[in-house]
Design a protein around this motif. Structure first.
Motif, PDB file in Angstrom:
ATOM      1  N   THR A  51       3.515  -6.684  -9.105  1.00 40.01           N
ATOM      2  CA  THR A  51       3.667  -6.434  -7.574  1.00 40.01           C
ATOM      3  C   THR A  51       2.151  -5.796  -7.332  1.00 40.01           C
ATOM      4  O   THR A  51       1.682  -4.574  -7.815  1.00 40.01           O
ATOM      5  CB  THR A  51       4.762  -5.232  -7.431  1.00 40.01           C
ATOM      6  N   HIS A  53      -0.035  -4.056  -3.829  1.00 42.21           N
ATOM      7  CA  HIS A  53      -0.067  -3.555  -2.199  1.00 42.21           C
ATOM      8  C   HIS A  53      -1.435  -2.985  -2.188  1.00 42.21           C
ATOM      9  O   HIS A  53      -1.886  -2.224  -2.307  1.00 42.21           O
ATOM     10  CB  HIS A  53       0.803  -2.758  -2.106  1.00 42.21           C
ATOM     11  N   LYS A  55      -3.614  -2.148   0.166  1.00 44.77           N
ATOM     12  CA  LYS A  55      -3.994  -1.451   1.382  1.00 44.77           C
ATOM     13  C   LYS A  55      -4.868  -1.135   1.653  1.00 44.77           C
ATOM     14  O   LYS A  55      -5.514  -0.599   2.924  1.00 44.77           O
ATOM     15  CB  LYS A  55      -3.228  -0.100   1.407  1.00 44.77           C
ATOM     16  N   ASN A  73       6.470  -9.032   0.052  1.00 44.94           N
ATOM     17  CA  ASN A  73       8.012  -8.079   0.095  1.00 44.94           C
ATOM     18  C   ASN A  73       8.008  -7.115   1.210  1.00 44.94           C
ATOM     19  O   ASN A  73       9.759  -6.900   0.960  1.00 44.94           O
ATOM     20  CB  ASN A  73       8.309  -6.403  -1.366  1.00 44.94           C
ATOM     21  N   HIS A  92      -3.283  -6.321   4.140  1.00 45.65           N
ATOM     22  CA  HIS A  92      -2.785  -5.630   3.493  1.00 45.65           C
ATOM     23  C   HIS A  92      -0.969  -5.704   2.555  1.00 45.65           C
ATOM     24  O   HIS A  92      -0.926  -5.031   2.221  1.00 45.65           O
ATOM     25  CB  HIS A  92      -2.773  -4.186   3.749  1.00 45.65           C
ATOM     26  N   ASP A  93      -0.345  -7.092   2.428  1.00 45.48           N
ATOM     27  CA  ASP A  93       1.145  -7.294   2.281  1.00 45.48           C
ATOM     28  C   ASP A  93       1.435  -6.771   0.997  1.00 45.48           C
ATOM     29  O   ASP A  93       0.599  -7.451  -0.032  1.00 45.48           O
ATOM     30  CB  ASP A  93       0.791  -8.521   2.490  1.00 45.48           C
ATOM     31  N   ASN A  94       2.736  -6.570   0.948  1.00 50.97           N
ATOM     32  CA  ASN A  94       2.502  -6.539  -0.055  1.00 50.97           C
ATOM     33  C   ASN A  94       3.209  -6.901  -0.527  1.00 50.97           C
ATOM     34  O   ASN A  94       4.032  -7.269  -0.040  1.00 50.97           O
ATOM     35  CB  ASN A  94       3.595  -5.154   0.007  1.00 50.97           C
ATOM     36  N   HIS A  95       2.827  -7.343  -1.560  1.00 45.66           N
ATOM     37  CA  HIS A  95       3.574  -8.512  -2.150  1.00 45.66           C
ATOM     38  C   HIS A  95       3.706  -8.791  -3.919  1.00 45.66           C
ATOM     39  O   HIS A  95       3.406  -8.574  -4.495  1.00 45.66           O
ATOM     40  CB  HIS A  95       2.637 -10.325  -1.875  1.00 45.66           C
ATOM     41  N   THR A  96       4.157  -9.446  -4.388  1.00 41.92           N
ATOM     42  CA  THR A  96       4.615 -10.251  -5.469  1.00 41.92           C
ATOM     43  C   THR A  96       4.630 -11.293  -6.356  1.00 41.92           C
ATOM     44  O   THR A  96       5.103 -12.194  -5.561  1.00 41.92           O
ATOM     45  CB  THR A  96       6.638  -9.189  -5.686  1.00 41.92           C
ATOM     46  N   ASP A 122       1.384   2.835  -6.724  1.00 40.51           N
ATOM     47  CA  ASP A 122       1.436   1.767  -5.262  1.00 40.51           C
ATOM     48  C   ASP A 122       1.639   0.370  -5.864  1.00 40.51           C
ATOM     49  O   ASP A 122       1.738  -0.998  -4.868  1.00 40.51           O
ATOM     50  CB  ASP A 122       1.728   2.208  -4.127  1.00 40.51           C
ATOM     51  N   SER A 124      -2.034  -0.257  -5.285  1.00 40.81           N
ATOM     52  CA  SER A 124      -3.319  -1.097  -4.436  1.00 40.81           C
ATOM     53  C   SER A 124      -4.602  -0.525  -5.235  1.00 40.81           C
ATOM     54  O   SER A 124      -4.455   0.062  -6.435  1.00 40.81           O
ATOM     55  CB  SER A 124      -3.295  -0.105  -2.735  1.00 40.81           C
TER      56      SER A 124
END
Length: 133
Positions: A51, A53, A55, A73, A92-96, A122, A124
């Motif tokens: 995961t 992210h 940012k 996510n 800036h997608d939070n992704h897995t 987090d 990033s």
């Protein structure tokens, strides 16, 4: 003109090879190269899940080998990753990322990474101004 050989980097420029839990990345271009982006070949081990992210960075990823998925996510939407598929983290997608098979990916970051980044809790990297402070 910058010309680099992936195999020579692995042999002679260990400072450009970064490893973390279940992945490694060969940094072909870094911030010090002055291209305003960095370029990496990244390997995600089969069966691994990551995961991230970013940012403070934009990233695009192109799959050259292997199979897996990437999940946004924020929306829950999952996309298949296989050779020929590209995804870009334009928000800036939070992704897995899940690697069903070993994934070999070509990645670009903007702003470019220095090669010294460490993923924070987090998922990033620190902003460039903190990295260079």
């Amino acid at each position: 003109m910058i010309v680099r050989d992936f195999n020579k980097i692995i042999e002679d420029e260990r400072n450009r090879v970064v490893k973390d839990a279940n992945w490694s990345s060969v940094r072909m271009l870094l911030a010090e190269d002055g291209m305003n982006f960095s370029f990496h070949i990244t390997f995600l081990e089969a069966g691994s899940e990551h995961t991230f992210h970013y940012k403070h960075h934009f990233e695009s990823v192109y799959c050259m080998q292997g199979k897996g998925t990437v999940t946004d996510n924020g929306t829950g939407e999952t996309h298949e990753i296989k050779p020929g598929v590209m995804y870009a983290l334009n928000l800036h997608d939070n992704h897995t990322v899940r690697a069903d098979e070993e994934l070999v990916m070509a990645c670009c970051f903007n702003p470019p990474v220095t090669g010294n980044e460490v993923h924070r809790e987090d998922g990033s990297y620190a902003p460039a101004e903190e990295e260079n402070a």
